[in-house]
Design an enzyme around this catalytic site. Sequence first.
Site, mmCIF file in Angstrom:
data_model
loop_
_atom_site.group_PDB
_atom_site.id
_atom_site.type_symbol
_atom_site.label_atom_id
_atom_site.label_comp_id
_atom_site.label_asym_id
_atom_site.label_seq_id
_atom_site.Cartn_x
_atom_site.Cartn_y
_atom_site.Cartn_z
ATOM 1 C CG ASP A 95 -2.016 1.033 1.111
ATOM 2 O OD1 ASP A 95 -2.084 1.728 0.078
ATOM 3 O OD2 ASP A 95 -2.810 1.153 2.068
ATOM 4 C CB ALA A 96 3.463 2.377 -2.032
ATOM 5 C CE LYS A 97 -4.121 4.710 -0.198
ATOM 6 N NZ LYS A 97 -3.534 3.878 0.884
ATOM 7 N NE ARG A 98 6.063 5.106 -3.725
ATOM 8 C CZ ARG A 98 6.081 5.113 -2.398
ATOM 9 N NH1 ARG A 98 4.981 5.469 -1.743
ATOM 10 N NH2 ARG A 98 7.165 4.777 -1.722
#
Length: 278
Positions: A95-98
């Site tokens: 879960d890094a939402k890049r």
Amino acid sequence: MTLSFGTRLRSAMDERGPLCVGIDPHAALLDSWGLTDDIAGLERFTFTVVEALADTVAVFKPQAAFFERFGSRGVAVLERAVADLRAAGGLVVMDAKRGDIGSTMAAYAEAFLRKDSPLFSDALTVSPYLGYGSLKPAVDLARESGAGLFVLALTSNPEGSEVQRAVREDGRTIGATMLAHLAEENAGETPMGSFGAVVGATLGDLSSFDLDINGPLLAPGIGAQGATPADLPAVFGAAVRNVVPNVSRGVLRHGPDVSALRASADRYADEIRAAVGA
């Protein structure tokens, strides 16, 4: 031959139960476990979760920010956790939402989706709000590596609606447009495609959106945020079979007792399985 993420995800949820446990070592949670808000506390927290759940839960979603806040030593803990979880048969959704464009998006993709990367994960959360086409480097590398993506589409935070429910000139909302792109990515894939959407479990009736994207729907909000497993059929309708319900605090609050963590995860998996008919 590398199996696709969609194939591996379907198998893992069928075998272990349709549950994703978030790994969110924020300061308040470390404190509730009696741990210090430092590398020692981070390590104890993370590897207690790994010990308790790695061989029984289908999917894990570590939140990269809670590791990155400790700098390189925190990222090293995350690398070890990803490796240990995957070695035990769990799938890891980073879960890094890049989200960015061109070579920068390609570099983000290489960090998490290149097979020889220390942070290689089974899937990555990404933000499409520089345009869905900006995600192409991640889409291409995910296909090559047998990994997947979860694209922010209909998130549960109140601020999200000003973007995701904005209406385009063609009359379709931005969120619906993202779902349509994902359906195209997954066309013809069995048992389901590898390109999923993030859709909040707390949003209520979503019947005005076509959630049948032939791909997974990562659904945060079960537990502490107020949604329950019993809510899932009403929110997701016919697409409920492909929902990956995420529980974070609802499970993690039972630590550091390993048996209590296991019992909570098992209970959620059973309740979700019953609710979605899996």
